[in-house]
Enzyme design. Structure first.
Site, mmCIF file in Angstrom:
data_model
loop_
_atom_site.group_PDB
_atom_site.id
_atom_site.type_symbol
_atom_site.label_atom_id
_atom_site.label_comp_id
_atom_site.label_asym_id
_atom_site.label_seq_id
_atom_site.Cartn_x
_atom_site.Cartn_y
_atom_site.Cartn_z
ATOM 1 N N THR A 207 0.807 -1.226 0.000
ATOM 2 C CA THR A 207 0.000 0.000 0.000
ATOM 3 C C THR A 207 0.840 1.276 0.000
ATOM 4 O O THR A 207 0.277 2.375 0.035
ATOM 5 C CB THR A 207 -0.910 0.029 1.239
ATOM 6 O OG1 THR A 207 -0.104 -0.018 2.418
ATOM 7 C CG2 THR A 207 -1.872 -1.152 1.242
ATOM 8 N N LYS A 208 2.158 1.155 -0.014
ATOM 9 C CA LYS A 208 3.013 2.332 0.137
ATOM 10 C C LYS A 208 3.184 3.081 -1.183
ATOM 11 O O LYS A 208 2.838 2.586 -2.256
ATOM 12 C CB LYS A 208 4.384 1.926 0.701
ATOM 13 C CG LYS A 208 4.314 1.351 2.111
ATOM 14 C CD LYS A 208 3.706 2.336 3.092
ATOM 15 C CE LYS A 208 3.851 1.918 4.538
ATOM 16 N NZ LYS A 208 2.971 0.824 4.942
#
Length: 410
Positions: A207-208
């Site tokens: 998710t980064k």
């Protein structure tokens, strides 16, 4: 068999709220934090598979060099997670039993767990209620003769007050290790996050802002620190696998200390190389979405994210809003349910560390000891903020927030 002496009684899970249908929701589910991947990443991964070399090798080296250049750092070492990066940084800094390490009460458990696994004692500071980053005044009040390091977290991509934290470390002779899991693009007074401390630790989780699926990076100022972290990340070996089994002939290795299995693979770095090449374009898109949300939600009884200080650059990793039941007519968990009912994925960043039963039992912590982190942790909800969100997706999120606060349930 007797129970483990440190076992934590697991409470019964709360009864799940029924998920009602909320009129007007989108047809397909909008995944929270879906990575923005393209053909370039897929082609590079395929090339790695076809090469037969999946482990640590030339693509990891390329990614490390590219990332160090992007951050203006002397050295970068790829690892398999930000948790590994933090753990190795603490060990390389000589932090261990008898030491105290101050960190924020509003973070993911990995920040605290890395301190524990290094053998040190974590100490929780409260956060600034506006930026939600660690409060230097709270940190200063917690420094003791046993304090050895400070681990600030640049929360949501917002820069911590590095002037105050660096001054504290200089005054007391403390090691500064930055948790930059949210802060790849963050700057403070034109200096990149991760360049203020002895080590800067980054995450490339799915998710980064840059993803390798799973992965992390340690930035180091000193060549000796980088070399030690490199050895520690691969069993404490004097040579990595590429050196030992590459085309230049077999080379023997020596185990020079008891290390870990924390190395990054070429398979992961293949994705990261092309993610990094797109980092500024993706940052700009998330900034556009932030501006859009700020304008569209300004009239609602939510607390929106604080604007970055003029001398900082925000990474726009998260868009957390605060749901105060008295103002919003709904509590945070009710808001999460209402958003899911409209097919909008949301996140919680984070319950304060002292809310979790393990830490309560192990350290005697209570949420009330860090009141700002407690309140934020009980009210926070993160809206989707990914570079591949379309304008229509953003409008769906905005409409869903409005219905969750105002619209009828059926």
């Amino acid at each position: 068999m007797s129970a483990h002496p440190h076992a934590v009684p697991v409470p019964d899970p709360p009864a799940e709220r029924p998920v009602p249908r909320l009129v007007g929701g989108r047809e397909s589910f909008l995944v929270f934090g879906k990575p923005a991947l393209g053909r370039e990443e897929a082609d590079e991964v395929l090339a790695v598979l076809e090469s037969g070399w999946l482990g640590t090798g030339p693509r990891v080296t390329r990614f490390e060099n590219d990332f160090a250049a992007y951050k203006g750092a002397g050295y970068a070492v790829g690892v398999n997670s930000c948790t590994a990066a933090l753990h190795l940084s603490l060990i390389a800094a000589g932090i261990g039993p008898g030491d105290e390490v101050i960190t924020t009460a509003l973070t993911f458990g990995a920040t605290v767990n890395a301190i524990i696994h290094a053998g040190a004692t974590p100490v929780l500071a409260d956060v600034d209620p506006v930026t939600q980053c660690i409060d230097p005044a709270s940190v200063a009040a917690l420094v003791t003769p046993r304090t050895a390091a400070i681990v600030p977290v640049h929360f949501a991509g917002h820069a911590c007050d590095m002037d105050a934290l660096v001054a504290l470390c200089d005054r007391h002779g403390l090691v500064l290790i930055e948790d930059c899991a949210h802060a790849i693009e963050t700057t403070h007074r034109d200096r990149p996050a991760g360049s203020f401390g002895r080590f800067g630790c980054f995450s490339f989780y799915a998710t980064k802002n840059i993803t390798t699926g799973e992965g992390g990076m340690v930035l180091c100022r000193d060549a000796a620190d980088a070399e030690r972290i490199r050895h520690l990340s691969l069993h404490g070996l004097s040579r990595d696998a590429w050196d030992r089994f590459g085309s230049n002939g077999y080379k023997h290795y020596a185990v020079i200390e008891a290390g870990f299995k924390y190395n990054m693979m070429d398979l992961a770095a293949a994705i990261g190389i092309h993610q990094l090449a797109k980092v500024e374009r993706h940052w700009f898109r998330r900034m556009q979405l932030t501006v859009c949300y700020d304008a569209a939600l300004a009239d609602l009884p939510l607390t929106l994210p604080a604007a970055p200080a003029t001398h900082t650059r925000h990474a726009h990793h998260l868009y957390p809003v605060l749901i105060d039941r008295e103002r919003c007519g709904i509590d945070r968990d009710g808001f999460l349910v209402a958003m899911k009912a409209q097919n909008i994925g949301v996140g919680v960043h984070y319950l304060s560390i002292a809310e979790h039963p393990y830490y309560q039992q192990a350290f005697g912590w209570r949420p009330e000891q860090t009141p700002h982190a407690m309140r934020i942790g009980r009210q926070t909800a993160s809206l989707p903020l990914a570079a591949n969100l379309t304008d229509d997706d953003a409008q769906d999120v905005i409409s869903a927030v409005r219905r969750a606060l105002q619209g009828p349930m059926q």
